[in-house]
Design a protein around this motif. Structure first.
Motif, mmCIF file in Angstrom:
data_model
loop_
_atom_site.group_PDB
_atom_site.id
_atom_site.type_symbol
_atom_site.label_atom_id
_atom_site.label_comp_id
_atom_site.label_asym_id
_atom_site.label_seq_id
_atom_site.Cartn_x
_atom_site.Cartn_y
_atom_site.Cartn_z
ATOM 1 N N ARG A 115 -10.805 -25.677 70.298
ATOM 2 C CA ARG A 115 -10.621 -24.879 71.513
ATOM 3 C C ARG A 115 -10.232 -23.444 71.158
ATOM 4 N NH1 ARG A 115 -6.017 -26.551 75.842
ATOM 5 N NH2 ARG A 115 -4.725 -25.799 74.142
ATOM 6 N N GLN A 161 -2.823 -19.017 79.133
ATOM 7 C CA GLN A 161 -2.578 -17.567 79.053
ATOM 8 C C GLN A 161 -3.076 -17.007 77.731
ATOM 9 O OE1 GLN A 161 1.741 -17.788 80.025
ATOM 10 N NE2 GLN A 161 1.310 -15.979 81.253
ATOM 11 N N ALA A 162 -2.806 -17.765 76.666
ATOM 12 C CA ALA A 162 -3.215 -17.305 75.333
ATOM 13 C C ALA A 162 -4.731 -17.214 75.213
ATOM 14 C CB ALA A 162 -2.655 -18.237 74.264
ATOM 15 N N MET A 163 -5.450 -17.950 76.082
ATOM 16 C CA MET A 163 -6.912 -17.887 76.051
ATOM 17 C C MET A 163 -7.444 -16.729 76.879
ATOM 18 S SD MET A 163 -7.967 -21.768 76.640
ATOM 19 C CE MET A 163 -6.860 -22.976 76.001
ATOM 20 N N GLY A 164 -6.526 -16.031 77.551
ATOM 21 C CA GLY A 164 -6.946 -14.900 78.358
ATOM 22 C C GLY A 164 -7.298 -15.273 79.786
ATOM 23 N N ALA A 165 -6.695 -16.360 80.300
ATOM 24 C CA ALA A 165 -6.954 -16.750 81.690
ATOM 25 C C ALA A 165 -6.097 -15.906 82.631
ATOM 26 C CB ALA A 165 -6.635 -18.232 81.872
ATOM 27 N N SER A 166 -6.696 -15.457 83.727
ATOM 28 C CA SER A 166 -5.950 -14.679 84.717
ATOM 29 C C SER A 166 -5.092 -15.636 85.538
ATOM 30 C CB SER A 166 -6.921 -13.936 85.635
ATOM 31 O OG SER A 166 -7.673 -14.887 86.369
ATOM 32 N N LYS A 182 -15.803 -20.844 79.393
ATOM 33 C CA LYS A 182 -16.037 -20.608 80.824
ATOM 34 C C LYS A 182 -15.260 -19.369 81.277
ATOM 35 C CE LYS A 182 -17.142 -25.328 82.067
ATOM 36 N NZ LYS A 182 -16.497 -26.618 82.362
ATOM 37 N N LEU A 183 -14.047 -19.206 80.728
ATOM 38 C CA LEU A 183 -13.268 -18.003 81.063
ATOM 39 C C LEU A 183 -14.019 -16.744 80.633
ATOM 40 C CD1 LEU A 183 -9.607 -18.846 79.981
ATOM 41 C CD2 LEU A 183 -10.495 -18.699 82.301
ATOM 42 N N ARG A 214 -6.263 -9.532 78.397
ATOM 43 C CA ARG A 214 -6.958 -10.816 78.517
ATOM 44 C C ARG A 214 -8.191 -10.859 77.620
ATOM 45 N NH1 ARG A 214 -5.015 -10.884 84.019
ATOM 46 N NH2 ARG A 214 -6.860 -9.958 84.917
ATOM 47 N N ILE A 232 1.163 -25.941 78.335
ATOM 48 C CA ILE A 232 -0.234 -25.964 78.778
ATOM 49 C C ILE A 232 -0.579 -24.652 79.480
ATOM 50 C CG2 ILE A 232 -1.825 -27.085 80.393
ATOM 51 C CD1 ILE A 232 -0.528 -29.732 79.655
ATOM 52 N N PHE A 234 -5.352 -29.670 77.849
ATOM 53 C CA PHE A 234 -5.378 -29.949 79.286
ATOM 54 C C PHE A 234 -5.635 -31.439 79.466
ATOM 55 C CE2 PHE A 234 -7.347 -25.585 78.978
ATOM 56 C CZ PHE A 234 -6.176 -24.920 79.301
ATOM 57 N N GLU A 240 -4.243 -30.263 86.750
ATOM 58 C CA GLU A 240 -3.236 -30.987 85.973
ATOM 59 C C GLU A 240 -2.285 -31.773 86.877
ATOM 60 O OE1 GLU A 240 -2.646 -31.235 82.459
ATOM 61 O OE2 GLU A 240 -4.699 -30.493 82.429
ATOM 62 N N TYR A 267 -13.366 -24.800 78.129
ATOM 63 C CA TYR A 267 -12.591 -23.961 79.049
ATOM 64 C C TYR A 267 -12.546 -22.467 78.663
ATOM 65 C CZ TYR A 267 -8.814 -22.395 82.090
ATOM 66 O OH TYR A 267 -8.062 -21.706 83.009
ATOM 67 N N PRO A 268 -12.158 -22.130 77.432
ATOM 68 C CA PRO A 268 -12.127 -20.700 77.086
ATOM 69 C C PRO A 268 -13.500 -20.034 77.171
ATOM 70 C CG PRO A 268 -11.642 -22.058 75.158
ATOM 71 C CD PRO A 268 -11.640 -22.966 76.333
ATOM 72 N N VAL A 279 -6.121 -24.775 86.027
ATOM 73 C CA VAL A 279 -5.154 -25.524 85.229
ATOM 74 C C VAL A 279 -4.113 -26.228 86.092
ATOM 75 C CG1 VAL A 279 -3.426 -25.377 83.397
ATOM 76 C CG2 VAL A 279 -5.477 -23.948 83.277
ATOM 77 N N ARG A 330 -6.991 -11.312 74.072
ATOM 78 C CA ARG A 330 -6.537 -12.676 73.809
ATOM 79 C C ARG A 330 -7.689 -13.609 73.449
ATOM 80 N NH1 ARG A 330 -1.945 -13.331 78.528
ATOM 81 N NH2 ARG A 330 -0.193 -12.537 77.313
ATOM 82 N N ARG A 331 -8.876 -13.287 73.939
ATOM 83 C CA ARG A 331 -10.035 -14.103 73.574
ATOM 84 C C ARG A 331 -10.430 -13.899 72.111
ATOM 85 N NH1 ARG A 331 -12.886 -12.638 79.191
ATOM 86 N NH2 ARG A 331 -11.277 -13.663 80.396
ATOM 87 N N ARG A 353 -7.135 -17.871 87.736
ATOM 88 C CA ARG A 353 -7.848 -18.913 86.983
ATOM 89 C C ARG A 353 -6.876 -20.009 86.558
ATOM 90 N NH1 ARG A 353 -13.404 -17.613 85.454
ATOM 91 N NH2 ARG A 353 -13.300 -19.769 84.778
#
Lengths: 220, 341
Positions: free
Chosen positions: B153, A127-132, B108-109, B78, A122, B94, A144, B105-106, A140, B81-82, A135
């Motif tokens: 997603r 991370q793969a979505m580019g979350a810092s 919002k990021l 980052r 998860i 999640f 969770e 979620y992505p 998360v 990665r998007r 974040r």
């Protein structure tokens, strides 16, 4: 010498108030510090999002030093520090300080344990979505782990009732103090029974609230 | 487009080194579906994670859309990665968020406005066929539904590339078909390049254009799916292909065929353009011999047919030899022996 129950009830009520005050303030402070420590603990672990060997080892050693110390010893050992911070070592407010210190390490471990049980996949997905990292922590990790985290904090709360009784014996006040000085030292079993019943009730309420909240957040 | 240029990845575990990816050079073209097959531990998963830098290469270059990604900053990474969606074998949704929340979620990021998020989430849920599940939590969904959410997603931020880590391996055959169909639709409707890894040959056969076979960290074979299925060169590729085509005769079966059939037995392989012509009949008629098909299969790859048949020819030796000679000018013919591979 038996206590006069007509005049003694207000003292019981006052002591109950003191116990609740100690527990709630300690819970709030130790949760804030402990959750921050637990998160730091987790994210600095090897292979995690903010891997940092130095911070992790430092926290790990600190927790392992403080946690094994019996609370009653910690209470006395910390008294110079308590005086420096709170101005006194006597009274309910002064008891909150050592209780917070002891409890925040317990909270830190519980937080860390709950975070470890999150599926690493998860975190990888985030991370793969580019979350810092920040974040990931707030968007998360905390959501969770919230359900089990609340159960963990409930467990700590019940422990705090126990702590508060010990803090009472060194001038913290509260139900523990009452049970010790009237019930134990003056052999007044009736006071002992009443305080113990109230403590049991408090623990029951805390557990009930904790279970309820965790169910709301677990949504299961 | 994704290019691996002599990429190596070495993991160190307490002094022990594991060479997970060894000198891999590979190019995945814009708009294609590329599959990497290999047994577990072959290094496919690590290779896939190099694309979005969940793993950093030990040496070599990974170039995504013209950007050499091992040299870019965390912030640029980052952002990149998007542009690369990722889906997983275990879905990795999640649990604390609803279906809607997962897809949002992505977005919002990426700091999209509430309206943009809402529009996009609804569009994607419609695309994957889960509009009615928006308010549900992942644990209330079936595996196939979870993967649909995963796909929605991954597509949220309109990526150019989708990478799939064993995306169907946790699903039953029927659900696998559904998800593969959806991936094909993603590729066709949004023109998204898909790189997937799998140990199921069926997945590659169903949707991939080109493929590579990995073993012990190396790419040992690559080419179009048709090429590799019809003419695998390495032992591993042959194993993978026969696992799906099931075209090998077991010694026991061969023994029985020999007992029941007195004629000479050949394997006849039809490829490309001649699969649909009545070659066998024509040649048999010409030389006045009889044939019978004992075993075999005809498959479709990328809209082309591939036939692999075991055929018995009955007639005098001279006639059969002539038939085989003539057939060899059109298709591949091999005499079946006990140890054929």
């Amino acid at each position: 010498m038996r206590v006069d129950w007509v005049t003694f009830w207000p003292r019981i009520l006052e002591a109950t108030g003191e116990t609740i005050t100690m527990v709630i303030f300690t819970l709030v402070f130790s949760s804030m510090i402990g959750i921050a420590m637990g998160l730091l603990f987790f994210v600095t672990r090897k292979g995690n999002i903010l891997e940092n060997k130095f911070i992790f080892s430092f926290l790990n050693i600190l927790v392992n030093i403080v946690r094994p110390i019996p609370f009653i010893i910690l209470l006395v050992a910390l008294s110079p520090l308590t005086r420096a911070v709170m101005g006194t070592t006597i009274g309910t407010a002064a008891a909150v300080f050592p209780m917070t210190i002891a409890a925040c390490f317990a909270v830190a471990r519980i937080v860390e344990n709950n975070l470890v049980s999150i599926d690493p996949g998860i975190i990888e997905a985030a991370q793969a979505m580019g979350a810092s990292p920040l974040r990931i922590i707030f968007g998360v990790l905390i959501p969770e782990a919230l359900g089990p985290l609340i159960l963990g904090l409930t467990f700590v709360t019940v422990g705090l009732v126990d702590f508060s009784a010990m803090a009472g014996t060194v001038g913290g006040g509260g139900l523990g103090d009452l049970a010790m000085s009237y019930g134990y030292q003056r052999f007044d079993t009736s006071v002992m029974i009443v305080t113990v019943v109230i403590l049991i009730l408090l623990v029951q309420i805390a557990q009930f609230v904790g279970n309820f909240l965790s169910r709301v957040f677990l949504r299961r | 487009m994704i290019t691996f240029d002599r990429v190596n990845k070495v993991f160190g575990f307490e002094g022990r080194e594991v060479h997970a990816v060894k000198d891999v050079s590979l190019t995945i073209h814009q708009g294609e579906i590329f599959g990497i097959v290999g047994f577990s531990g072959a290094g496919k998963s690590t290779l896939l994670r190099l694309v979005n830098q969940l793993e950093r290469p030990t040496s070599g270059k990974v170039i995504v859309n013209g950007l050499e990604i091992s040299s870019i900053s965390q912030q640029e990474l980052r952002k990149l990665r998007r542009r690369i969606g990722m889906i997983f074998q275990s879905f990795n949704l999640f649990n604390s968020r609803t279906v809607y929340g997962n897809v949002a979620y992505p977005l919002k990021l990426a700091k999209k406005s509430k309206k943009e998020v809402d529009d996009r989430v609804k569009e994607l849920l419609r695309f994957v066929g889960l509009e009615d599940k928006a308010g549900q939590y992942p644990e209330q969904l079936s595996g196939g539904q979870k993967q649909r959410v995963g796909i929605a997603r991954a597509l949220a931020t309109s990526p150019e590339i989708l990478i799939c880590d064993e995306a169907t391996s946790a699903l039953d055959p029927e659900t696998t078909e559904e998800i593969l169909h959806l991936l094909k639709k993603v590729n066709e409707e949004y023109n998204i390049t898909i790189l997937l890894i799998t140990h199921e040959m069926n997945v590659v056969r169903r949707i991939c254009d080109r493929m590579a076979v990995m073993e012990k960290g190396q790419v040992i074979e690559q080419g179009s799916v048709y090429e590799i299925f019809t003419n695998p060169k390495s032992k591993t590729a042959k194993n993978f292909v026969s696992s799906l085509l099931n075209d090998k005769l077991s010694p026991k079966l061969l023994e029985r065929i020999r007992r029941d059939h007195s004629g000479r037995i050949y394997r006849v392989i039809f490829t490309r353009d001649n699969s649909s012509e009545p070659i066998l009949s024509l040649v048999a008629q010409k030389y006045q011999i009889v044939f019978s098909i004992l075993y075999g299969s005809i498959h479709e790859f990328q809209d082309r047919l591939f036939g692999n048949l075991i055929v018995e020819f009955r007639g005098s030796d001279v006639e059969v030899d002539r038939v085989v000679e003539e057939l060899k000018t059109m298709v591949e013919v091999r005499e079946v022996t006990e140890h054929e591979s």
